[in-house]
Design an enzyme around this catalytic site. Structure first.
Site, PDB file in Angstrom:
ATOM      1  N   LYS A  77       0.650  -1.291  -0.337  1.00  0.00           N
ATOM      2  CA  LYS A  77      -0.138  -0.102  -0.203  1.00  0.00           C
ATOM      3  C   LYS A  77       1.428   1.327  -0.319  1.00  0.00           C
ATOM      4  CE  LYS A  77      -2.286  -1.117   4.081  1.00  0.00           C
ATOM      5  NZ  LYS A  77      -1.058  -2.402   4.673  1.00  0.00           N
ATOM      6  N   ARG A 110      -9.934   0.449   9.027  1.00  0.00           N
ATOM      7  CA  ARG A 110      -9.365  -0.665   8.715  1.00  0.00           C
ATOM      8  C   ARG A 110      -9.804  -1.136   9.807  1.00  0.00           C
ATOM      9  NH1 ARG A 110      -3.545   0.627   8.791  1.00  0.00           N
ATOM     10  NH2 ARG A 110      -2.048  -1.223   9.294  1.00  0.00           N
ATOM     11  N   ARG A 140      11.660  -5.847   5.148  1.00  0.00           N
ATOM     12  CA  ARG A 140      11.429  -3.865   5.197  1.00  0.00           C
ATOM     13  C   ARG A 140      11.818  -3.371   5.952  1.00  0.00           C
ATOM     14  NH1 ARG A 140       4.919  -1.400   5.085  1.00  0.00           N
ATOM     15  NH2 ARG A 140       5.240  -2.356   7.736  1.00  0.00           N
ATOM     16  N   ARG A 169      11.281  -1.645  11.291  1.00  0.00           N
ATOM     17  CA  ARG A 169      10.269  -0.857  12.207  1.00  0.00           C
ATOM     18  C   ARG A 169       9.810  -1.851  13.418  1.00  0.00           C
ATOM     19  NH1 ARG A 169       5.312   0.561   8.648  1.00  0.00           N
ATOM     20  NH2 ARG A 169       4.137  -0.631  10.418  1.00  0.00           N
ATOM     21  N   ARG A 222      -0.452  -9.024  12.969  1.00  0.00           N
ATOM     22  CA  ARG A 222      -0.686  -7.933  12.290  1.00  0.00           C
ATOM     23  C   ARG A 222      -1.870  -8.649  11.692  1.00  0.00           C
ATOM     24  NH1 ARG A 222       4.436  -4.915  11.327  1.00  0.00           N
ATOM     25  NH2 ARG A 222       3.133  -4.672   9.783  1.00  0.00           N
TER      26      ARG A 222
END
Ligand code: ADP
Ligand code: ADP
Ligand code: ZN
Length: 214
Positions: A13, A88, A127, A160, A171
């Site tokens: 996204k 969400r 990531r 992160r 998640r």
């Protein structure tokens, strides 16, 4: 063009939102980025949000709904915006619709990025994020030109806190339970456009632009 990018964590996204934003000259509105900025500034809201984010849980609806409502009233949203990571939950989607109606606006299209769970875990664990400009990289799929340094602004890249494997699985559960129902919600509203998010970044980008008619 008022857009929503929908998809599980790690589906691309943010990567796609940044590219569409540049292409169309409209802002990316990322609740994740806005919450991380509040955490960094140490605002009371940021301090409360951090614990929930680190646990892989959602921040309360009223907090994010309020942040987005204010953001969408800014001048740079007059010609459109790309929502990334919001809504969400169904409650957030309902609140968005009513807040947009107050502004005389509505959502034009919802792009759903479809990616399987294994790919998502691989993407999120690789990531790397720029803490200053928000650009994200992947150690294998989208590496920075020089190791651990943001190619846009030169800052040192970080991983992160919530991108570690145990939190990622949590998640994904949260996504399946609370966010996935929005696919049907927006399909019923006639706004949904599904895109195969397993393809290369540039291919996904091309299909999104085609869906948008540009
Ligand atoms: P999201 O905002 O949905 O969490 P990101 O845009 O941050 O997802 O992408 C998650 C990770 O996967 C990043 O490291 C990014 O570089 C990488 N990535 C994004 N799109 C693709 C793709 N189509 N193929 C492979 N890796 C991708
Ligand atoms: P990702 O890019 O992996 O999908 P985000 O950066 O969008 O993750 O979000 C990171 C975290 O911020 C979420 O796990 C959640 O705790 C919080 N968050 C972001 N957007 C929302 C939202 N719309 N509602 C509730 N919590 C949110
Ligand atoms: Zn940067």
């Amino acid at each position: 063009m008022n857009l929503i990018l929908l998809g599980p964590p790690g589906s691309g996204k943010g990567t796609q939102a940044k590219m569409i934003a540049q292409h169309l000259g409209i802002p990316q509105v990322s609740t994740g980025d806005m919450l991380r900025a509040a955490v960094k500034e140490g605002t009371p809201m940021g301090l409360k949000a951090k614990a929930m984010m680190d646990a892989g849980a959602l921040v309360p609806d009223e907090v994010v709904v309020g942040i987005v409502r204010e953001r969408l009233q800014k001048d740079d949203c007059v010609n459109g915006f790309i929502l990334d990571g919001f809504p969400r939950t169904v409650a957030q989607a309902d609140a968005l619709q009513s807040n947009l109606a107050d502004l005389g606006k509505s959502i034009n299209m919802v792009i759903s990025l479809e990616v399987d769970n294994e790919a998502v875990v691989e993407r999120i664990s690789g990531r790397r994020t720029c803490p200053d400009c928000g650009r994200m990289y992947h150690v294998q799929f989208d590496p920075p030109e020089s190791a651990d340094t943001c190619g846009e602004c030169g800052s040192a890249l970080i991983q992160r806190d919530d991108d570690r494997e145990a939190t990622v699985r949590k998640r994904l559960d949260v996504y399946a339970q609370q966010t996935a129902p929005l696919v049907e919600y927006y399909n019923n509203a006639g706004l949904l456009k599904s895109i195969d998010g397993m393809q290369a970044i540039q291919t996904v980008q091309a299909e999104i632009l085609q869906a948008l008619g540009c």
